[in-house]
Design an enzyme around this catalytic site. Structure first.
Site: not given
Ligand code: PBG
Length: 327
Positions: A197, A207, A220, A236, A251, A277, A316
């Site tokens: 990610k 958000r 982040r 990872e 992602k 998003s 979505y």
């Protein structure tokens, strides 16, 4: 020199021929719908940056899940928007927390007709907006966060999740969650790991959807991946598989198709991708202006993620594409 026997256009002459030789086939089975449930609202709330997506009430959430199940969408991933936040994010594991209440309602509505996945993170629930708890120096503290993730996993399992999906990018999160689930008697609940990610600007509309802003204008980057790195993503993923992830995820999706393709070659576990998003919002915004055909672009984009190697895609567009793919 020409080679008439090698004409490429021969197989493109009709729709049925093209269907016959298509290398990738997108179907409703490939789609997972992200849904938001908000505490303390009596009507669904639109999300300006995600046209067509809403913060659901518990009631409208169940109704939407029923609609998606009837369309044949096999799974959904649930995010909670709590009424109150605190430094620990305790609403994430409170048995009466909004995600737990939402999961119970979903299970009651769709039974075993849909796979229920719950996003497992703290950022929607912490007042500082980070994915973990803060240490004395204001840093996101890895191991104390793992402890809490274990509690969240058990609460979500108890509420009916089939899969929990840790998205916080703490080191060791899959192992900690697996151990917590097994220890509490939830060995059958699986882990869909947000394994690779990235720290992406494409999460902006999300958000807004969950009402998260990071304290002090922070970011982040100390836990999510640097977008410049691809080999690191494979490390990872390897770690998450070792720690017991049942499914791994990359992602965002479109900007990381190289990572999806490499992961597909290298790992045998099911591979998911999250079309996030911002990827959705860009298409919707351009389509609203009449600058492109949103549905056609959605099919092309989600199809590309599948072609790159994803077994299924969180998007979505799930409901919208399901209607088209069924039609
Ligand atoms: C963290 C989480 C995020 C998304 C899914 N899980 C936000 C973040 O990492 O900042 C983003 C999803 C999207 O943009 O669609 N709980």
């Amino acid at each position: 020199m020409s080679f008439p026997q090698n004409r490429m256009r021969r197989l493109r002459r009709s729709a049925r021929l093209r269907d016959l030789v298509a290398e990738t086939r997108l179907s409703v089975d490939d789609l997972v719908a992200p849904l938001f449930v908000r505490e303390g609202t009596d009507a669904p709330q639109p999300i300006a940056a995600l046209p067509g997506v809403v913060q659901h009430t518990v009631e409208s959430l169940a109704k939407e899940a029923r609609r998606l199940a009837d369309l044949g969408v096999p799974a959904l991933v649930l995010f909670g928007v709590p009424a109150t936040k605190d430094p620990q994010g305790s609403q994430a594991w409170d048995p009466n927390g909004i995600v737990q209440v939402g999961l119970e309602a979903l299970r009651a509505e769709v039974g075993s007709h849909m796979v229920l996945i719950s996003d497992l993170c703290l950022d929607e629930y912490t007042d500082h907006g980070h994915c973990g708890v803060l240490g004395p120096g204001g840093e996101v503290a890895n191991d104390p966060t793992l402890e809490l993730y274990g509690q969240v996993a058990v609460a979500q399992a108890r509420a009916g999740a089939d899969l929990v999906a840790p998205s916080g990018m703490m080191d060791g999160q899959v192992a900690a969650i697996r151990a917590a689930l097994d220890g509490a008697g939830w060995a059958d609940v699986g882990v869909l790991a947000y394994a690779a990610k990235y720290s992406s600007a494409l999460y902006g509309p999300f958000r807004e959807a969950v009402g998260v802003s990071i304290a002090g204008g922070g970011d982040r980057r100390s836990y999510q991946q640097d977008p410049r790195n691809a080999r690191e993503a494979l490390r990872e993923i390897a770690l998450d598989v070792e720690e017991g992830a049942d499914i791994v995820m990359v992602k965002p999706a479109l900007a990381y198709l190289d990572v999806i393709a490499k992961a597909r070659q290298q790992f045998q576990v099911p591979l998911a991708a999250y079309h996030v998003s911002g990827e959705y919002a860009m298409v919707k915004a351009a389509a609203e202006r009449g600058w492109l055909d949103g549905t056609a672009v959605a099919l092309e984009h989600i199809g590309a993620v599948k072609r790159a190697g994803a077994d299924f895609i969180l998007t979505y567009f799930a409901g919208e594409l399901a209607e088209i793919l069924n039609g």
